[in-house]
Scaffold this motif. Structure first.
Motif, PDB file in Angstrom:
ATOM      1  N   ASP A 118      -8.635  47.218  57.401  1.00  0.00           N
ATOM      2  CA  ASP A 118      -8.413  46.393  56.211  1.00  0.00           C
ATOM      3  C   ASP A 118      -7.962  45.030  56.715  1.00  0.00           C
ATOM      4  O   ASP A 118      -6.862  44.894  57.245  1.00  0.00           O
ATOM      5  N   GLY A 121      -8.423  39.886  53.687  1.00  0.00           N
ATOM      6  CA  GLY A 121      -7.561  39.755  52.519  1.00  0.00           C
ATOM      7  C   GLY A 121      -7.717  38.476  51.733  1.00  0.00           C
ATOM      8  O   GLY A 121      -6.755  37.975  51.148  1.00  0.00           O
ATOM      9  N   ALA A 122      -8.924  37.916  51.701  1.00  0.00           N
ATOM     10  CA  ALA A 122      -9.139  36.670  50.962  1.00  0.00           C
ATOM     11  C   ALA A 122      -8.804  36.850  49.486  1.00  0.00           C
ATOM     12  O   ALA A 122      -8.930  37.940  48.943  1.00  0.00           O
ATOM     13  N   GLY A 160      -8.212  39.900  47.111  1.00  0.00           N
ATOM     14  CA  GLY A 160      -7.223  39.697  46.062  1.00  0.00           C
ATOM     15  C   GLY A 160      -7.966  39.180  44.841  1.00  0.00           C
ATOM     16  O   GLY A 160      -8.270  37.995  44.736  1.00  0.00           O
ATOM     17  N   ASP A 326      -2.359  48.762  46.540  1.00  0.00           N
ATOM     18  CA  ASP A 326      -2.546  49.255  47.908  1.00  0.00           C
ATOM     19  C   ASP A 326      -2.532  50.791  47.942  1.00  0.00           C
ATOM     20  O   ASP A 326      -3.318  51.404  48.669  1.00  0.00           O
ATOM     21  N   GLN A 350       4.464  40.427  55.743  1.00  0.00           N
ATOM     22  CA  GLN A 350       4.221  41.586  54.874  1.00  0.00           C
ATOM     23  C   GLN A 350       4.686  42.895  55.529  1.00  0.00           C
ATOM     24  O   GLN A 350       4.366  43.982  55.032  1.00  0.00           O
TER      25      GLN A 350
HETATM   26  N1  ARG Z   1      -4.692  39.288  49.526  1.00  0.00           N
HETATM   27  C1  ARG Z   1      -3.532  39.539  50.303  1.00  0.00           C
HETATM   28  C2  ARG Z   1      -2.794  38.242  50.595  1.00  0.00           C
HETATM   29  O1  ARG Z   1      -3.329  37.172  50.449  1.00  0.00           O
HETATM   30  C3  ARG Z   1      -3.839  40.214  51.618  1.00  0.00           C
HETATM   31  C4  ARG Z   1      -4.398  41.597  51.499  1.00  0.00           C
HETATM   32  C5  ARG Z   1      -4.130  42.414  52.706  1.00  0.00           C
HETATM   33  N2  ARG Z   1      -4.560  43.794  52.571  1.00  0.00           N
HETATM   34  C6  ARG Z   1      -3.915  44.713  51.869  1.00  0.00           C
HETATM   35  N3  ARG Z   1      -4.412  45.913  51.792  1.00  0.00           N
HETATM   36  N4  ARG Z   1      -2.796  44.457  51.241  1.00  0.00           N
HETATM   37  O2  ARG Z   1      -1.643  38.290  50.980  1.00  0.00           O
END
Ligand code: ARG
Length: 582
Positions: A118, A121-122, A160, A326, A350
């Motif tokens: 994974d 994460g765009a 996202g 998630d 994170q």
């Molecule tokens: N869209 C998230 C961000 O901009 C990152 C996603 C990462 N992957 C996940 N499974 N949470 O922070």
């Protein structure tokens, strides 16, 4: 293929046993005194305690049992070390086996196992910025590494695409064009096929809306719109589809540019359908509990050194959050792919989120007890001055701009040095620029911060991507001058430089395995830097094409051919490739 260390350890253990000592003392390691020897065994020192005699006595007895043909040097030295240098014949045989084995004899340790990576994460509707570079590059390299070592790999971008940014855009659009049918709750016709905005308009709408978050009335509208979108309000869903239709091709274009490819383009929205059943199940089993109006999974453990807050599943206003999607995504992955492992690559800020989510997933039996969950939290890429990377006006630099800056810089060099004909300038430039960017990143340990230094990363000398490419191109040109070389067998090392190169080549598969085990593509970078150094040293110290003895010459060519193939395999795993000329 068996690794050299394992082969010589087995032989050493046999020698210990033959000399009358316990075989387990025969462990061989890479020498920590390369000036003295290549490998060493310190087992006699520990054995001496058990057998109550002088270590050197044991070392001497063991050495007498070793097959001298395997070693150029095998000696017992005070107080009881056994020093080893491999023989040319041993290396010749080993490298010839590597040359002819599939993937140079790397053991396919992952066969039969599936891993979801994974990464990326765009966030839809927001342009990619420099913060998206590291997860994309590191994730792609790790995924390719797993694949090379035999795993079934599924790369998922985990977009996202379900959060507040969608509500913000909807609210802003409504203020600008309230007459659009999307906002009429009684509308029953078909929504327009054409989106109500272009890509560049969207890129302006989102930041404008985002800057209005402090306006409580507007923020309220955006939250409501997000909630209603998630509840399935048709008009909002239609706007969402327009946003996706415009944003995804743009994201794909930038990732293509980086040679980053996803098997799956799923997102938070795809996890949404799994939320209700997951939540009620966790509730029914008493794992999710009410806390201050929210529904949470307590995940603290007695051994925790710092406080780990509960994982929030449903907020007090009934909405789900990042952790909820998630977890629901894990439900979907377990159902559809039954992975043995899920590997996440995101910013290390994170770390806590993933700690909570992983614990909740195990506790809630969303994954199996043996499903491996790993988070690689990467550090920040700073500017050359070590400060956070900002544009001149203090904004966040777009990823495309960073790629363009690197490409422009490299192109100027390619043109100035007249490296290739005009029609090849672009393709050669693109390859060198990508190598500079990716190697500059990947050569750092993922968890560490590093400074982005365009000139340093793009240099053709030093520990850089272009230097590695340059070495490959140099070998390719020698091979091309020689002619057909692919089937030439490996010869015994003709000089110390050839031997160093051969020893370096043998580290290929141990390096890949430790890079995988520690999620450290930087180990592969360090390895190819060493290997390229050995190639260049050998090249400078040896007349290769000028050698008159054809057998010798063929041996040289076979050796550098193998080195080139290994370097190219490694850079493919890292996610870039070499041009024909440089
Ligand atoms: N869209 C998230 C961000 O901009 C990152 C996603 C990462 N992957 C996940 N499974 N949470 O922070």
């Amino acid at each position: 293929m068996e690794k050299i260390l394992d082969i010589i350890t087995a032989k050493m253990q046999q020698a210990f046993a033959a000399a009358g000592y316990d075989a387990s003392f025969g462990r061989v390691t890479v020498s920590n005194r390369p000036d003295l020897c290549e490998y060493q065994c310190n087992g006699a020192l520990s054995a001496a305690k058990q057998y109550k005699c002088a270590p050197i006595q044991i070392a001497n007895a063991v050495v007498a049992q070793l097959d001298a043909g395997d070693y150029d040097l095998v000696e017992a030295v005070m107080p009881g070390f056994i020093n080893l240098k491999l023989s040319g014949a041993f290396l010749q045989k080993y490298l010839e086996e590597m040359r002819t084995a599939p993937d140079f004899g790397a053991e396919k340790i992952g066969v039969g196992q599936t891993i979801v990576v994974d990464y990326g994460g765009a966030n839809v509707a927001k342009p990619l910025h420099i913060g998206h570079l590291r997860p994309a590059i590191i994730g792609e390299a790790l995924k390719r590494l797993y694949k090379f070592l035999g795993y079934n790999t599924i790369g998922d971008i985990h977009l996202g695409d379900w959060g507040l940014q969608m509500g913000l855009i909807i609210a802003e659009l409504q203020e600008r064009q309230p007459e659009l049918p999307y906002f009429d709750p009684d509308f029953t016709g078909e929504y327009p096929k054409e989106p109500p905005f272009t890509l560049s308009e969207l890129e302006e709408i989102y930041p404008t809306a985002s800057s209005k978050k402090t306006d409580s009335v507007f923020a309220e509208k955006a939250h409501t719109a997000t909630y209603e979108l998630q509840q399935g309000r048709a008009g909002y869903r239609a706007i969402w589809n327009h946003i996706m239709g415009i944003s995804l091709p743009d994201l794909r274009r930038v990732y293509d540019h980086l040679d980053v490819y996803y098997e799956k383009w799923l997102g938070e929205s795809d996890a949404d359908p799994y939320i209700p059943a997951m939540v009620s199940d966790l509730k029914a089993r008493g794992l999710a509990v009410e806390s201050e109006g929210a529904l949470v999974i307590p995940v603290a453990e007695e051994t925790d050194k710092k406080e780990i807050p509960p994982c929030i599943l449903v907020k007090s206003d009934g909405s789900s959050i990042y952790a909820t999607t998630d977890l629901a995504t894990m439900v979907q992955r377990m159902r559809d792919w039954q992975p043995d492992k899920m590997l996440y690559i995101t910013d290390k800020r994170q770390n806590l989120h993933f700690e909570q989510v992983f614990r909740a997933a195990k506790k809630g039996c969303i994954v199996n007890a043996e499903t491996e969950l790993e988070h690689v939290g990467h550090g920040t890429m700073n500017g050359a001055d070590g400060k956070p990377f900002k544009t001149r006006d203090g904004g966040v630099l777009r990823l495309e701009q960073l790629i363009k800056d690197m490409t422009d810089f490299v192109r100027a060099k390619v043109v100035e040095n007249k490296i290739v004909d005009a029609d090849e300038v672009e393709s050669t430039t693109a390859k060198i620029a990508l190598a500079a960017l990716k190697y500059g990143d990947l050569s750092n340990q993922p968890t560490k911060d590093y400074n982005f230094d365009l000139e340093r990363f793009a240099a053709f000398e030093g520990n850089t991507g272009p230097y590695i490419l340059y070495t490959i191109v140099r070998i390719k040109s020698i091979l091309a001058k020689y002619g057909a070389w692919e089937n030439l067998p490996i010869a015994a090392p003709a000089n110390p430089f050839a031997k160093d190169l051969m020893l370096s080549i043998t580290k290929f598969s141990p390096t890949l395995e430790s890079a995988l085990r520690t999620s450290s593509p930087n180990l592969i970078c360090a390895y190819i830097y060493e290997l390229a150094g050995c190639v260049n040293k050998f090249y400078h110290e040896t007349r290769i094409l000028g050698e008159e003895d054809e057998t010798k010459k063929a041996g040289y060519i076979a050796l550098i051919g193998l080195a080139k193939n290994i370097l190219e395999t490694c850079i493919h795993i890292l996610g870039f490739s070499a041009p024909e000329k440089m």
